[in-house]
Design a protein around this motif. Sequence first.
Motif, PDB file in Angstrom:
ATOM      1  N   GLY A   1      15.152  21.551 -49.716  1.00  0.00           N
ATOM      2  CA  GLY A   1      14.117  20.682 -49.164  1.00  0.00           C
ATOM      3  C   GLY A   1      12.721  21.203 -49.437  1.00  0.00           C
ATOM      4  N   ARG A   2      12.589  22.521 -49.494  1.00  0.00           N
ATOM      5  CA  ARG A   2      11.274  23.113 -49.802  1.00  0.00           C
ATOM      6  C   ARG A   2      10.888  22.861 -51.249  1.00  0.00           C
ATOM      7  N   GLU A   3      11.876  22.902 -52.120  1.00  0.00           N
ATOM      8  CA  GLU A   3      11.584  22.736 -53.552  1.00  0.00           C
ATOM      9  C   GLU A   3      11.477  21.278 -53.954  1.00  0.00           C
ATOM     10  N   ASN A   4      12.171  20.433 -53.218  1.00  0.00           N
ATOM     11  CA  ASN A   4      12.231  19.017 -53.601  1.00  0.00           C
ATOM     12  C   ASN A   4      11.909  18.149 -52.395  1.00  0.00           C
ATOM     13  N   GLU A   5      10.796  17.426 -52.508  1.00  0.00           N
ATOM     14  CA  GLU A   5      10.351  16.593 -51.385  1.00  0.00           C
ATOM     15  C   GLU A   5      11.123  15.287 -51.299  1.00  0.00           C
ATOM     16  N   ARG A   6      12.009  15.049 -52.255  1.00  0.00           N
ATOM     17  CA  ARG A   6      12.721  13.766 -52.315  1.00  0.00           C
ATOM     18  C   ARG A   6      14.130  13.867 -51.737  1.00  0.00           C
ATOM     19  N   ILE A   7      14.331  14.808 -50.835  1.00  0.00           N
ATOM     20  CA  ILE A   7      15.642  14.935 -50.188  1.00  0.00           C
ATOM     21  C   ILE A   7      15.532  14.495 -48.735  1.00  0.00           C
ATOM     22  N   VAL A   8      16.432  13.581 -48.321  1.00  0.00           N
ATOM     23  CA  VAL A   8      16.527  13.235 -46.905  1.00  0.00           C
ATOM     24  C   VAL A   8      17.920  13.626 -46.411  1.00  0.00           C
ATOM     25  N   LEU A   9      17.999  13.931 -45.126  1.00  0.00           N
ATOM     26  CA  LEU A   9      19.289  14.285 -44.524  1.00  0.00           C
ATOM     27  C   LEU A   9      19.573  13.314 -43.388  1.00  0.00           C
ATOM     28  N   LEU A  10      20.793  12.803 -43.369  1.00  0.00           N
ATOM     29  CA  LEU A  10      21.210  11.911 -42.286  1.00  0.00           C
ATOM     30  C   LEU A  10      22.320  12.591 -41.491  1.00  0.00           C
ATOM     31  N   GLU A  11      22.230  12.455 -40.193  1.00  0.00           N
ATOM     32  CA  GLU A  11      23.206  13.117 -39.320  1.00  0.00           C
ATOM     33  C   GLU A  11      23.663  12.129 -38.251  1.00  0.00           C
ATOM     34  N   ALA A  12      24.916  12.311 -37.810  1.00  0.00           N
ATOM     35  CA  ALA A  12      25.491  11.395 -36.832  1.00  0.00           C
ATOM     36  C   ALA A  12      25.865  12.138 -35.542  1.00  0.00           C
ATOM     37  N   ASP A  13      24.847  12.646 -34.874  1.00  0.00           N
ATOM     38  CA  ASP A  13      25.007  13.324 -33.587  1.00  0.00           C
ATOM     39  C   ASP A  13      25.908  14.554 -33.671  1.00  0.00           C
ATOM     40  N   LEU A  14      25.889  15.204 -34.823  1.00  0.00           N
ATOM     41  CA  LEU A  14      26.647  16.459 -34.959  1.00  0.00           C
ATOM     42  C   LEU A  14      25.804  17.516 -35.662  1.00  0.00           C
ATOM     43  N   ARG A  15      24.478  17.278 -35.690  1.00  0.00           N
ATOM     44  CA  ARG A  15      23.676  18.159 -36.542  1.00  0.00           C
ATOM     45  C   ARG A  15      23.626  19.592 -36.040  1.00  0.00           C
ATOM     46  N   LYS A  16      23.853  19.765 -34.737  1.00  0.00           N
ATOM     47  CA  LYS A  16      23.860  21.141 -34.239  1.00  0.00           C
ATOM     48  C   LYS A  16      25.147  21.849 -34.634  1.00  0.00           C
ATOM     49  N   SER A  17      26.140  21.076 -35.016  1.00  0.00           N
ATOM     50  CA  SER A  17      27.389  21.669 -35.491  1.00  0.00           C
ATOM     51  C   SER A  17      27.413  21.781 -37.018  1.00  0.00           C
ATOM     52  N   THR A  18      26.935  20.737 -37.683  1.00  0.00           N
ATOM     53  CA  THR A  18      26.930  20.782 -39.153  1.00  0.00           C
ATOM     54  C   THR A  18      25.862  21.738 -39.670  1.00  0.00           C
ATOM     55  N   MET A  19      24.912  22.060 -38.792  1.00  0.00           N
ATOM     56  CA  MET A  19      23.734  22.875 -39.098  1.00  0.00           C
ATOM     57  C   MET A  19      22.686  22.118 -39.897  1.00  0.00           C
ATOM     58  N   GLY A  20      22.808  20.813 -39.893  1.00  0.00           N
ATOM     59  CA  GLY A  20      21.718  19.987 -40.394  1.00  0.00           C
ATOM     60  C   GLY A  20      20.487  20.183 -39.516  1.00  0.00           C
ATOM     61  N   GLU A  21      20.705  20.726 -38.335  1.00  0.00           N
ATOM     62  CA  GLU A  21      19.611  21.026 -37.412  1.00  0.00           C
ATOM     63  C   GLU A  21      18.549  21.911 -38.071  1.00  0.00           C
ATOM     64  N   LEU A  22      18.988  22.816 -38.932  1.00  0.00           N
ATOM     65  CA  LEU A  22      18.026  23.701 -39.601  1.00  0.00           C
ATOM     66  C   LEU A  22      17.040  22.874 -40.427  1.00  0.00           C
ATOM     67  N   PHE A  23      17.543  21.853 -41.060  1.00  0.00           N
ATOM     68  CA  PHE A  23      16.703  20.971 -41.888  1.00  0.00           C
ATOM     69  C   PHE A  23      15.731  20.208 -40.999  1.00  0.00           C
ATOM     70  N   ARG A  24      16.228  19.741 -39.854  1.00  0.00           N
ATOM     71  CA  ARG A  24      15.366  18.985 -38.943  1.00  0.00           C
ATOM     72  C   ARG A  24      14.191  19.830 -38.468  1.00  0.00           C
ATOM     73  N   GLN A  25      14.476  21.094 -38.190  1.00  0.00           N
ATOM     74  CA  GLN A  25      13.414  21.958 -37.675  1.00  0.00           C
ATOM     75  C   GLN A  25      12.260  22.091 -38.669  1.00  0.00           C
ATOM     76  N   GLU A  26      12.612  22.110 -39.945  1.00  0.00           N
ATOM     77  CA  GLU A  26      11.547  22.277 -40.935  1.00  0.00           C
ATOM     78  C   GLU A  26      11.002  20.946 -41.465  1.00  0.00           C
ATOM     79  N   PHE A  27      11.865  19.952 -41.541  1.00  0.00           N
ATOM     80  CA  PHE A  27      11.426  18.652 -42.104  1.00  0.00           C
ATOM     81  C   PHE A  27      11.812  17.508 -41.167  1.00  0.00           C
ATOM     82  N   PRO A  28      11.226  17.455 -39.983  1.00  0.00           N
ATOM     83  CA  PRO A  28      11.643  16.415 -39.025  1.00  0.00           C
ATOM     84  C   PRO A  28      11.468  15.002 -39.571  1.00  0.00           C
TER      85      PRO A  28
END
Lengths: 313, 276
Positions: free
Chosen positions: A19-46
Amino acid sequence: MAGKLEMRECYGQALVEAGRENERIVLLEADLRKSTMGELFRQEFPERLFEVGIAEQNMIGMAAGFALTGWIAVASSFAVFASGRAFEQIRQSVALPRLNVKIGGSSAGLTDTGDGATHQSIADLAIMRALPNMTVLSPADGIEMKGAVKAMLEVDGPVYIRVGRIAAPTLYDEDYKFELGKIVVMRPGKDVTLAATGTMVHVALEAAELLAKDGIDARVLNVHTIKPLDEEAILAAARETAGIVTVEEHNIIGGLGSAVAEVVSAAGGGPVVRVGVEDVFGQSANSYEELLAAYGLTPANVRAKAQSLLQRA
Amino acid sequence: MSSQELIQDLKERARQLRRDVVEMVYRAQSGHLGGSLSAAEIVAALYFHQMRIDPQNPQDPNRDRFIPSKGHAAPILYAALAARGFFPREDLWTLRQVGSHLQGHPDMRKTPGVDMTSGSLGQGFAAGLGMALAGKLNGQDYQVYCLLGDGELNEGEIWETAMAAVHFKAHNLIPIVDFNKVQLDGPVSEIMPIEPLRAKWEAFNWHVLEIDGHDMNQVVEALAEARRLDRCVVIIAHTVKGKGVSFMENRHQWHGQPPNEEQYRRAMEELGGGQE
């Protein structure tokens, strides 16, 4: 080397780095981001994280929509829901139109140990492998997870990646270069081949140690890319050793074992013995190790299967 | 063009689209007539008036998008795309033939001008939402129009998307329900009733524009209104399945049945003269 790395954290960290290198990445999560660790992405790129709630079908459709306008869309869920609940969305809205959507199948295999059969995925590799246009990845350790995530984002098309909910023994150095579609020979050998995928690679390596004590020289292959399968390395193993034992945290029907058997039989045959979950659903357990033992996903069982293959040969 | 001329022109376009739809399905002896005929005014208003599209540049990133989430309405979409010059009109007669770029359901990888592959009901709307949000994220002002079937509203995914679109303020996503009251097996009111439909959308916090989907004035006005309003707007278009061909109207048997030669002739007679 040595030590262990959390597969999920490596997945999440790799997405953040990308995500830092490429601004064209989005992440979608279905209420499991704290488990999938997509949460890390949210913290930096809300602003680039879309939390869709418990709605996997809509999530995959939305990911397709993002991909249609030039975004790289990553969608995570548990492997069992991503490949099951949203299968038809992946088939119709991602694989068929060949869209740039990446699907992270988290808590894969038996790694959601306590939650039991409903949350364990033993068919995701089979399901995803059967879809045209789909690339299927199943990394062996945390280092490889990072390389695989990076590589999948470079693919222009649909990719499914399996992510276990475990701290996996680290097999690679930091400078390991992941090469999509290319089997890694983890250990050379001439008597028998152990072809494993995901975190079963370290089980195969331990089995090879046991076999060495029996005087058997086992080759160990890390099949991190289930599709496209590295047929050359599989056929070389079939030719140069007495046979192939496949090891996967998945049903023996449809996954790595089937893929290897398809390639070997088409080329004239040779013994292929499949170690995996033997066409039954999983169950709850106190520990992951207990569960692996219950389904024979152990170095001892792999060793036994290799020995019986050699006796037949 | 005065607004009266515009309406007359669009009505004529809709009539021509209907003729092409019947011709296509007759020649293919396969395809979905009823749900294409019910959407003729909507599709004509979109492709000949409302949407910002350029047939010379079908991939223009700033174009408006159209997704027939009810993908079986492919014939009416193909007729409109051909009429707008995305591909030659003769191609229409290859519908559903091996090797044709005109599949039974829309395929974005095969047909110029098709914005998304669709056909499995319930899915196109979600892809439309992703497109709409991507547009916002990109700072683009395009609109995404989704044609939803009334039977399609049986699908749970539609309501996942309806919930999410409002949450994400996807005001550039405009669903149009082709409320023709008939699904494959019979009347919607018998197979799986969806009323009270207005209240359902309102309960999901949508602003509802309810119109006669065959009254071109109302269709054009509703599309303009939906674009103007800064909120999530759904257009519920009351339509007649099989509209324009008397013996097909309101009959579920014409959901996916091709006409025989005699039926084809009668249908074309009722639809009036063609353009050659």
